[in-house]
Design a protein around this motif. Sequence first.
Motif, PDB file in Angstrom:
ATOM      1  N   VAL A  73       0.838  -1.205   0.000  1.00 54.49           N
ATOM      2  CA  VAL A  73       0.000   0.000   0.000  1.00 54.49           C
ATOM      3  C   VAL A  73       0.869   1.250   0.000  1.00 54.49           C
ATOM      4  O   VAL A  73       0.637   2.179  -0.784  1.00 54.49           O
ATOM      5  N   LEU A  74       1.882   1.284   0.855  1.00 58.38           N
ATOM      6  CA  LEU A  74       2.779   2.441   0.900  1.00 58.38           C
ATOM      7  C   LEU A  74       3.484   2.633  -0.442  1.00 58.38           C
ATOM      8  O   LEU A  74       3.584   3.754  -0.940  1.00 58.38           O
ATOM      9  N   GLY A  75       3.954   1.554  -1.037  1.00 62.60           N
ATOM     10  CA  GLY A  75       4.613   1.651  -2.338  1.00 62.60           C
ATOM     11  C   GLY A  75       3.696   2.199  -3.418  1.00 62.60           C
ATOM     12  O   GLY A  75       4.086   3.076  -4.198  1.00 62.60           O
ATOM     13  N   VAL A  76       2.475   1.707  -3.474  1.00 60.34           N
ATOM     14  CA  VAL A  76       1.508   2.177  -4.473  1.00 60.34           C
ATOM     15  C   VAL A  76       1.170   3.650  -4.252  1.00 60.34           C
ATOM     16  O   VAL A  76       1.097   4.433  -5.211  1.00 60.34           O
ATOM     17  N   VAL A  77       0.992   4.055  -3.000  1.00 61.34           N
ATOM     18  CA  VAL A  77       0.684   5.452  -2.687  1.00 61.34           C
ATOM     19  C   VAL A  77       1.847   6.358  -3.090  1.00 61.34           C
ATOM     20  O   VAL A  77       1.645   7.425  -3.680  1.00 61.34           O
TER      21      VAL A  77
ATOM     22  N   CYS B 243      10.092   0.121  -6.226  1.00 66.56           N
ATOM     23  CA  CYS B 243       9.925  -1.303  -6.547  1.00 66.56           C
ATOM     24  C   CYS B 243      11.089  -2.143  -6.025  1.00 66.56           C
ATOM     25  O   CYS B 243      10.887  -3.263  -5.552  1.00 66.56           O
ATOM     26  N   ALA B 244      12.306  -1.613  -6.103  1.00 65.76           N
ATOM     27  CA  ALA B 244      13.473  -2.347  -5.609  1.00 65.76           C
ATOM     28  C   ALA B 244      13.412  -2.547  -4.093  1.00 65.76           C
ATOM     29  O   ALA B 244      13.923  -3.533  -3.578  1.00 65.76           O
ATOM     30  N   SER B 245      12.789  -1.633  -3.381  1.00 65.34           N
ATOM     31  CA  SER B 245      12.622  -1.784  -1.940  1.00 65.34           C
ATOM     32  C   SER B 245      11.322  -2.492  -1.587  1.00 65.34           C
ATOM     33  O   SER B 245      11.216  -3.144  -0.555  1.00 65.34           O
TER      34      SER B 245
ATOM     35  N   TYR C 141      12.844   6.770 -12.306  1.00 65.64           N
ATOM     36  CA  TYR C 141      13.894   6.551 -11.308  1.00 65.64           C
ATOM     37  C   TYR C 141      13.283   6.308  -9.921  1.00 65.64           C
ATOM     38  O   TYR C 141      13.659   5.376  -9.216  1.00 65.64           O
ATOM     39  N   PHE C 142      12.331   7.118  -9.541  1.00 65.17           N
ATOM     40  CA  PHE C 142      11.666   6.953  -8.252  1.00 65.17           C
ATOM     41  C   PHE C 142      10.872   5.642  -8.209  1.00 65.17           C
ATOM     42  O   PHE C 142      10.890   4.936  -7.207  1.00 65.17           O
ATOM     43  N   ILE C 143      10.204   5.329  -9.298  1.00 62.70           N
ATOM     44  CA  ILE C 143       9.428   4.081  -9.359  1.00 62.70           C
ATOM     45  C   ILE C 143      10.355   2.881  -9.217  1.00 62.70           C
ATOM     46  O   ILE C 143      10.038   1.912  -8.513  1.00 62.70           O
ATOM     47  N   TYR C 144      11.513   2.938  -9.853  1.00 61.68           N
ATOM     48  CA  TYR C 144      12.488   1.863  -9.708  1.00 61.68           C
ATOM     49  C   TYR C 144      12.923   1.720  -8.247  1.00 61.68           C
ATOM     50  O   TYR C 144      13.009   0.603  -7.721  1.00 61.68           O
ATOM     51  N   LEU C 145      13.222   2.837  -7.580  1.00 64.47           N
ATOM     52  CA  LEU C 145      13.633   2.789  -6.177  1.00 64.47           C
ATOM     53  C   LEU C 145      12.551   2.170  -5.299  1.00 64.47           C
ATOM     54  O   LEU C 145      12.840   1.352  -4.421  1.00 64.47           O
TER      55      LEU C 145
END
Length: 153
Positions: A15-19, A47-49, A41-45
């Motif tokens: 949920v936090l990632g999607v938000v 998703c990687a976490s 770049y932010f989306i990659y960060l």
Amino acid sequence: RDITRIVRFHFASVVLGVVLIAAAILYRKFVSNTSEGFPWYFIYLICASLVPSAGFFYTAQRFINWRAFSFTFFLLLLMSLLWEVTLALPYGWWEYRNNILIGLHIGAWSSLPIEAACVWLAVSFTTVITYEVIKIWKALGTHAREAFFGIGK
């Protein structure tokens, strides 16, 4: 000893990632001065976490020394940002591609993109979770399939 499997879904991480991803996209499109491009770049960060966090955080969180993590993260962030804003960006040792950034910059720090600070959080958090998961797996003394998914008991 009470760990039946390491992989356990942590819904709050997803949920936090999607938000965060939605907020980055909305900021880029509607608030930033440059609406063209996409915040890859932010989306990659995120998703990687997100992947290690969503799969392993539930199990690993009680083994992480949060005070030590916070202190180490603070020092790492301080040193890396200080180096980046005093040497790397002003002297042009590297640049950021604006078409893949959120568009949120810290003006007082040579217009440092917010992703530059987020990368250290993502790397630190993911490294600590991965380390703890491997430590738990080795302490269990079982094969990977049994330790991670509870298969083979």
